[in-house]
Design an enzyme around this catalytic site. Structure first.
Site, PDB file in Angstrom:
ATOM      1  N   GLU A   1      -8.415  -3.825   2.940  1.00  0.00           N
ATOM      2  CA  GLU A   1      -7.489  -3.309   2.070  1.00  0.00           C
ATOM      3  C   GLU A   1      -6.679  -4.336   1.720  1.00  0.00           C
ATOM      4  O   GLU A   1      -6.030  -4.334   0.522  1.00  0.00           O
ATOM      5  CB  GLU A   1      -6.970  -1.885   2.751  1.00  0.00           C
ATOM      6  CG  GLU A   1      -7.956  -0.965   2.769  1.00  0.00           C
ATOM      7  CD  GLU A   1      -7.398   0.294   3.840  1.00  0.00           C
ATOM      8  OE1 GLU A   1      -7.036   1.325   3.370  1.00  0.00           O
ATOM      9  OE2 GLU A   1      -7.359   0.006   5.061  1.00  0.00           O
TER      10      GLU A   1
ATOM     11  N   HIS B   1     -15.314   6.248   5.190  1.00  0.00           N
ATOM     12  CA  HIS B   1     -14.162   5.532   5.940  1.00  0.00           C
ATOM     13  C   HIS B   1     -13.934   6.202   7.262  1.00  0.00           C
ATOM     14  O   HIS B   1     -13.177   7.201   7.167  1.00  0.00           O
ATOM     15  CB  HIS B   1     -13.262   5.322   5.075  1.00  0.00           C
ATOM     16  CG  HIS B   1     -11.948   4.702   5.367  1.00  0.00           C
ATOM     17  ND1 HIS B   1     -11.505   3.315   5.109  1.00  0.00           N
ATOM     18  CD2 HIS B   1     -11.031   5.009   6.199  1.00  0.00           C
ATOM     19  CE1 HIS B   1     -10.437   3.174   5.999  1.00  0.00           C
ATOM     20  NE2 HIS B   1     -10.179   4.029   6.541  1.00  0.00           N
TER      21      HIS B   1
ATOM     22  N   ARG C   1       1.110  -1.242  -0.061  1.00  0.00           N
ATOM     23  CA  ARG C   1      -0.156  -0.063  -0.031  1.00  0.00           C
ATOM     24  C   ARG C   1       0.911   1.223  -0.066  1.00  0.00           C
ATOM     25  O   ARG C   1       1.714   1.390   0.656  1.00  0.00           O
ATOM     26  CB  ARG C   1      -0.778   0.059   1.147  1.00  0.00           C
ATOM     27  CG  ARG C   1      -1.942   1.270   1.331  1.00  0.00           C
ATOM     28  CD  ARG C   1      -2.723   1.232   2.567  1.00  0.00           C
ATOM     29  NE  ARG C   1      -3.166   2.416   2.781  1.00  0.00           N
ATOM     30  CZ  ARG C   1      -3.953   2.801   3.623  1.00  0.00           C
ATOM     31  NH1 ARG C   1      -4.043   2.161   4.847  1.00  0.00           N
ATOM     32  NH2 ARG C   1      -4.771   3.755   3.638  1.00  0.00           N
TER      33      ARG C   1
ATOM     34  N   GLY D   1     -12.199   6.383  10.705  1.00  0.00           N
ATOM     35  CA  GLY D   1     -11.028   5.756  11.513  1.00  0.00           C
ATOM     36  C   GLY D   1     -10.345   6.769  12.219  1.00  0.00           C
ATOM     37  O   GLY D   1     -11.005   7.975  12.413  1.00  0.00           O
ATOM     38  N   ASN D   2      -8.932   6.677  12.690  1.00  0.00           N
ATOM     39  CA  ASN D   2      -8.175   7.907  12.947  1.00  0.00           C
ATOM     40  C   ASN D   2      -8.184   8.599  11.924  1.00  0.00           C
ATOM     41  O   ASN D   2      -7.965   9.863  12.116  1.00  0.00           O
ATOM     42  CB  ASN D   2      -6.963   7.140  13.655  1.00  0.00           C
ATOM     43  CG  ASN D   2      -6.219   8.298  14.406  1.00  0.00           C
ATOM     44  OD1 ASN D   2      -6.781   8.685  15.238  1.00  0.00           O
ATOM     45  ND2 ASN D   2      -5.087   8.435  13.973  1.00  0.00           N
TER      46      ASN D   2
ATOM     47  N   ASN E   1     -17.647   0.037  14.140  1.00  0.00           N
ATOM     48  CA  ASN E   1     -17.655  -0.363  15.449  1.00  0.00           C
ATOM     49  C   ASN E   1     -18.561   0.650  16.422  1.00  0.00           C
ATOM     50  O   ASN E   1     -18.617   0.214  17.611  1.00  0.00           O
ATOM     51  CB  ASN E   1     -16.477  -0.591  16.219  1.00  0.00           C
ATOM     52  CG  ASN E   1     -15.679  -1.809  15.395  1.00  0.00           C
ATOM     53  OD1 ASN E   1     -16.387  -2.957  15.177  1.00  0.00           O
ATOM     54  ND2 ASN E   1     -14.578  -1.573  14.723  1.00  0.00           N
TER      55      ASN E   1
ATOM     56  N   ASP F   1      -3.122   4.418  -2.497  1.00  0.00           N
ATOM     57  CA  ASP F   1      -4.350   4.982  -2.018  1.00  0.00           C
ATOM     58  C   ASP F   1      -5.046   6.102  -2.853  1.00  0.00           C
ATOM     59  O   ASP F   1      -6.249   6.462  -2.839  1.00  0.00           O
ATOM     60  CB  ASP F   1      -3.983   5.444  -0.567  1.00  0.00           C
ATOM     61  CG  ASP F   1      -4.641   4.710   0.356  1.00  0.00           C
ATOM     62  OD1 ASP F   1      -5.019   3.597   0.009  1.00  0.00           O
ATOM     63  OD2 ASP F   1      -4.685   5.303   1.384  1.00  0.00           O
TER      64      ASP F   1
END
Length: 397
Positions: free
Chosen positions: A380, A206, A89, A208-209, A333, A146
């Protein structure tokens, strides 16, 4: 049957999986964390076994060497030659890399040339690529970018309203990120909904952090919230997201910050952490919010409000939305985040079934709604392995 390794190298971590292809079975997966520190953590799981070791790992090159040693020591593989391909990636490919490609010396130079656009990610990606090419010289190495999925974004959506020469000469434009994830969940949603991807208008979140929203029409990215760098768009764990650009010279000229201090602030001290003053982790924010912490509540309102702003804009631009997707750590989550987002979108016909949402069902909207709201776990690494498979088959056939 052959083995493909997918590598996701972060600034201080290295995530890995090995797939047996073409069956796409996960043979082993793991994570090396805290690279560069004396108490780095090596995690690996396979065949109901879990290994965790704390040891000094000085750099990414050493991490790769230890990984390959452990794979042989635990007989996950008997010989390194069993690995026929390695996919990496790569955070930023600029305009030169519009799709995945086999790594050559020229490709490495091309990735190095845009390192200044992803200074936290590309250097680690490059080290991983170089080390694996050295230690597995017979395996095909593939770079998976990406940014590649977003190369279909039309000019009116990727250009900034700056002098056009800055784009022509210096390629200053929106690039977008999390492309591998957005591409995967869009395809998976089409499978779940049993509809052709080419006929769907999808908005993918998407979360996340790092976080981004993507508009996907007929399987192609048409807009996304991140920009020239991964700092743009939504507020994130420690990143500010998009702000008024003139705040930067104000901080420098009026408040005495250096430019380096401002950039560090915007990437490492802002976002969820900066607003809440508590943590960059949404789990901590949700706990504090339930206890009545006003800044934690403010953080949740800001974050979900920004997400809804993008969803509304993208639904308008596509003249509709068939599916709203939640993915990544927070998206998959956090029932609370999903609830707070969907509650603000009733004008689009978006609903959230409380029981389904709390249970984490794959489809959480009411059954009769036109806009399907889905939780789609991202993968991914599998997308990377699939891209490598295309090139590896050519070398082993």
């Amino acid at each position: 049957m052959h083995k493909i390794m997918a590598i996701n190298a972060g600034s201080s971590s290295l995530k890995f999986q090995i797939f047996t292809m073409p069956g796409e079975e996960v043979l082993v997966k793991g994570l090396i964390e805290r690279i560069g520190l004396p108490d780095a953590i090596f995690n690996m799981s396979f065949q109901n076994e879990k290994i965790k070791e704390i040891r000094a790992i000085n750099n990414h090159g050493e991490a790769v060497e230890i990984l390959l040693e452990q794979l042989k020591a635990h007989q996950v593989i008997n010989d390194l030659s069993e690995i026929t391909g390695v996919g990496h990636r790569v955070a930023h490919g600029g305009e030169d890399f519009v799709t995945s490609c086999v790594v050559t010396d020229e490709v490495v130079k091309g990735i190095e040339a845009v390192t200044n656009l992803a200074p936290l990610h590309n250097p680690a990606n490059i080290i991983g690529i170089k080390t694996f090419r050295e230690l597995l010289p017979n395996a095909v190495s593939v770079a998976v970018f990406d940014t590649a999925f977003h190369q279909t974004i039309p000019e009116e959506n990727f250009l900034y309203a700056l002098p056009y020469e800055l784009y022509e000469k210096h390629h200053i434009r929106k690039y977008g990120f999390h492309g591998t994830s957005h591409k995967y969940v869009a395809g998976k949603a089409a499978e779940v909904l049993e509809k052709p991807l080419e006929k769907l208008k999808i908005i993918s979140c998407h979360l996340g952090n790092g976080a981004s929203v993507c508009a996907i029409e007929a399987g192609k990215s048409v807009n996304t919230s991140m920009g020239f760098t991964p700092n743009a768009g939504l507020m994130m764990g420690t990143r500010s997201g998009t702000i008024d650009a003139t705040i930067i010279p104000y901080l420098v000229d009026e408040l005495g910050y250096s430019l380096d201090e401002v950039m560090h602030m915007m990437s490492s001290e802002s976002g969820v952490l900066g607003v809440s003053g508590i943590s960059s982790d949404f789990r901590d924010i949700e706990i504090a919010a339930k206890e009545g912490n006003s800044r934690a509540l403010l953080t949740l309102r800001m974050f979900t409000g920004q997400i809804c702003n993008y969803i509304g804009a993208y639904a308008s631009a596509m003249n509709g939305c068939d599916a709203l997707l939640f993915t990544a750590g927070v998206g998959e989550n956090s029932p609370l985040i999903r609830q707070m987002v969907t509650e603000q979108l009733s004008y689009l016909g978006v609903t959230c079934h409380v029981t389904k949402n709390n249970a984490g069902d794959m489809i959480i909207s009411n059954d009769d709604e036109a806009v399907k709201v889905c939780i789609i776990p991202t993968n991914e690494e599998l997308m990377i392995a699939r891209d490598v498979e295309k090139y590896a088959k050519q070398t082993i056939s």
